[in-house]
Enzyme design. Structure first.
Site, PDB file in Angstrom:
ATOM      1  N   GLU A 128     -31.961 -66.327  48.244  1.00  0.00           N
ATOM      2  CA  GLU A 128     -33.184 -66.550  47.487  1.00  0.00           C
ATOM      3  C   GLU A 128     -33.635 -68.000  47.581  1.00  0.00           C
ATOM      4  O   GLU A 128     -34.832 -68.282  47.686  1.00  0.00           O
ATOM      5  CB  GLU A 128     -32.994 -66.138  46.030  1.00  0.00           C
ATOM      6  CG  GLU A 128     -32.808 -64.633  45.819  1.00  0.00           C
ATOM      7  CD  GLU A 128     -34.042 -63.831  46.191  1.00  0.00           C
ATOM      8  OE1 GLU A 128     -35.144 -64.416  46.322  1.00  0.00           O
ATOM      9  OE2 GLU A 128     -33.925 -62.602  46.350  1.00  0.00           O
ATOM     10  N   TYR A 150     -38.717 -66.756  39.015  1.00  0.00           N
ATOM     11  CA  TYR A 150     -38.568 -65.712  40.031  1.00  0.00           C
ATOM     12  C   TYR A 150     -37.118 -65.576  40.471  1.00  0.00           C
ATOM     13  O   TYR A 150     -36.562 -64.472  40.501  1.00  0.00           O
ATOM     14  CB  TYR A 150     -39.450 -65.990  41.254  1.00  0.00           C
ATOM     15  CG  TYR A 150     -39.009 -65.120  42.414  1.00  0.00           C
ATOM     16  CD1 TYR A 150     -39.349 -63.773  42.460  1.00  0.00           C
ATOM     17  CD2 TYR A 150     -38.167 -65.629  43.409  1.00  0.00           C
ATOM     18  CE1 TYR A 150     -38.887 -62.950  43.477  1.00  0.00           C
ATOM     19  CE2 TYR A 150     -37.699 -64.812  44.425  1.00  0.00           C
ATOM     20  CZ  TYR A 150     -38.056 -63.473  44.453  1.00  0.00           C
ATOM     21  OH  TYR A 150     -37.574 -62.669  45.432  1.00  0.00           O
ATOM     22  N   ASP A 200     -42.969 -61.496  43.048  1.00  0.00           N
ATOM     23  CA  ASP A 200     -43.331 -62.529  44.013  1.00  0.00           C
ATOM     24  C   ASP A 200     -44.740 -62.211  44.517  1.00  0.00           C
ATOM     25  O   ASP A 200     -45.413 -61.313  44.003  1.00  0.00           O
ATOM     26  CB  ASP A 200     -42.307 -62.608  45.149  1.00  0.00           C
ATOM     27  CG  ASP A 200     -42.350 -61.390  46.072  1.00  0.00           C
ATOM     28  OD1 ASP A 200     -43.016 -60.380  45.741  1.00  0.00           O
ATOM     29  OD2 ASP A 200     -41.715 -61.447  47.154  1.00  0.00           O
ATOM     30  N   CYS A 260     -48.298 -53.565  53.061  1.00  0.00           N
ATOM     31  CA  CYS A 260     -49.448 -54.020  52.275  1.00  0.00           C
ATOM     32  C   CYS A 260     -49.562 -55.536  52.378  1.00  0.00           C
ATOM     33  O   CYS A 260     -49.513 -56.261  51.385  1.00  0.00           O
ATOM     34  CB  CYS A 260     -49.290 -53.576  50.824  1.00  0.00           C
ATOM     35  SG  CYS A 260     -50.797 -53.721  49.835  1.00  0.00           S
ATOM     36  N   CYS A 305     -52.771 -49.653  55.937  1.00  0.00           N
ATOM     37  CA  CYS A 305     -52.983 -48.540  55.007  1.00  0.00           C
ATOM     38  C   CYS A 305     -52.654 -47.187  55.636  1.00  0.00           C
ATOM     39  O   CYS A 305     -52.276 -46.243  54.935  1.00  0.00           O
ATOM     40  CB  CYS A 305     -54.424 -48.550  54.505  1.00  0.00           C
ATOM     41  SG  CYS A 305     -54.836 -50.018  53.510  1.00  0.00           S
ATOM     42  N   CYS A 352     -49.036 -46.407  54.892  1.00  0.00           N
ATOM     43  CA  CYS A 352     -48.564 -46.648  53.522  1.00  0.00           C
ATOM     44  C   CYS A 352     -48.013 -45.349  52.933  1.00  0.00           C
ATOM     45  O   CYS A 352     -48.643 -44.291  53.041  1.00  0.00           O
ATOM     46  CB  CYS A 352     -49.704 -47.176  52.656  1.00  0.00           C
ATOM     47  SG  CYS A 352     -49.200 -47.499  50.946  1.00  0.00           S
ATOM     48  N   CYS A 408     -53.809 -44.877  45.698  1.00  0.00           N
ATOM     49  CA  CYS A 408     -53.982 -46.334  45.708  1.00  0.00           C
ATOM     50  C   CYS A 408     -55.391 -46.626  45.223  1.00  0.00           C
ATOM     51  O   CYS A 408     -56.373 -46.190  45.836  1.00  0.00           O
ATOM     52  CB  CYS A 408     -53.764 -46.894  47.110  1.00  0.00           C
ATOM     53  SG  CYS A 408     -54.184 -48.648  47.269  1.00  0.00           S
TER      54      CYS A 408
END
Length: 297
Positions: free
Chosen positions: A40, A123, A141, A193, A200, A203, A208
């Site tokens: 991280e 975060y 995030d 995305c 799309c 997806c 959506c």
């Protein structure tokens, strides 16, 4: 999140994630909380492709907080390599020292304690609690924020908002899979995305709000991509490269040749490295990575 808004079906997202997720080493089942925390730190503002080889080498060398804490600051800065933003390496080293000495070499489990550690913000604290300890905490995030903005709110993107955590928390499944759902949500934003060219057509979400609304444009202009060439960041990197490549402190003349374009900028970059504690000046006016100033061999 108001009633009537589109939710993200956990089954669709998790089913897609099981087959589409990237094979990232910090997702392996035997990876420790410390090793997830290291990932991280490294992944902040840095692409996965650059992080992966350095993370592997780091974990092989320093698999625990105490091992990292025992390393010299200069060794840590060298191992950080080309990841950029080297203050993160310094803060990671400080974080390892605190965990080793004050937490029995074990990364804390709760968000509140994680937030007290050097270099850990909102975060990172939630990401470690979620991905290392499988806690049902929202992790937000830029990728998650973008997916929620589009799929749930029907807008192209939104700036960070104080209620983002509450909105994402409302989406988490209550059956013990929230940590996987969070990883899947993040992965969807990272590889499908995406900000500029969302895919799309592949997806996994059948509903959506953004797609249903005809893909409206962003209400606020996108920020320009931050340049690197010619910036103080680049100059700092060049100076650090000289110091990483030397086994002993170097002279000012050796540093000066790293950036001849703008001497004033070079001086400013060097001063900032000294202020940040990444570089130190020796008694005989030479320069070295932090912790190496006393070496003369």
């Amino acid at each position: 999140m108001s009633s009537g808004q589109i939710l993200i079906p956990a089954g669709e997202l998790l089913g897609w994630y099981r087959t589409a997720q990237r094979d990232l080493p910090w997702r392996a089942p035997d990876v420790t909380a410390w090793q997830i925390l290291v990932s991280e730190f490294m992944l902040q503002q840095t692409p996965v492709s650059r992080v992966e080889p350095i993370w592997r080498d780091w974990i092989a060398r320093w698999p625990t907080p105490s091992a990292t804490a025992a390393a010299g600051a200069a060794d840590v800065l060298r191992a950080w390599g080309k990841l950029g933003y080297p203050r993160r390496a310094k803060r990671l080293h400080e974080c390892a020292e605190v965990i080793a000495t004050e937490h029995d070499d074990e990364v804390p489990r709760d968000v509140e304690t994680l937030l007290t550690l050097p270099g850990i913000g909102a975060y990172t604290a939630r990401a470690v609690a979620c991905f290392a300890y499988q806690q049902d905490v929202p992790v937000v995030d830029t990728n998650v924020r973008r997916v929620v903005a589009r799929a749930v709110r029907g807008v192209a993107d939104t700036p960070a908002r104080t209620r983002d955590l509450d909105d994402v928390a409302a989406l988490l499944p209550k059956d013990g899979t929230a940590h996987v759902f969070s990883a899947a949500l993040m992965e969807l934003g990272a590889i499908v995305c995406t900000a500029r060219t969302p895919k799309c057509g592949i997806c996994p979400l059948t509903t959506c709000a953004w797609r249903s609304a005809g893909h409206p444009e962003m209400s606020t202009p996108t920020r320009p991509v931050q340049k690197y060439a010619g910036t103080d960041r680049q100059v700092r990197g060049r100076l650090l490269d000289v110091l990483r490549g030397s086994v002993s402190p170097v002279t000012r003349a050796q540093l000066d040749v790293a950036w001849l374009t703008d001497p004033a900028q070079r001086d400013r970059a060097l001063d900032s490295l000294l202020v940040d504690g990444l570089v130190e000046q020796t008694a005989d006016d030479r320069y070295a990575l932090a912790g190496e100033g006393e070496r003369t061999d």
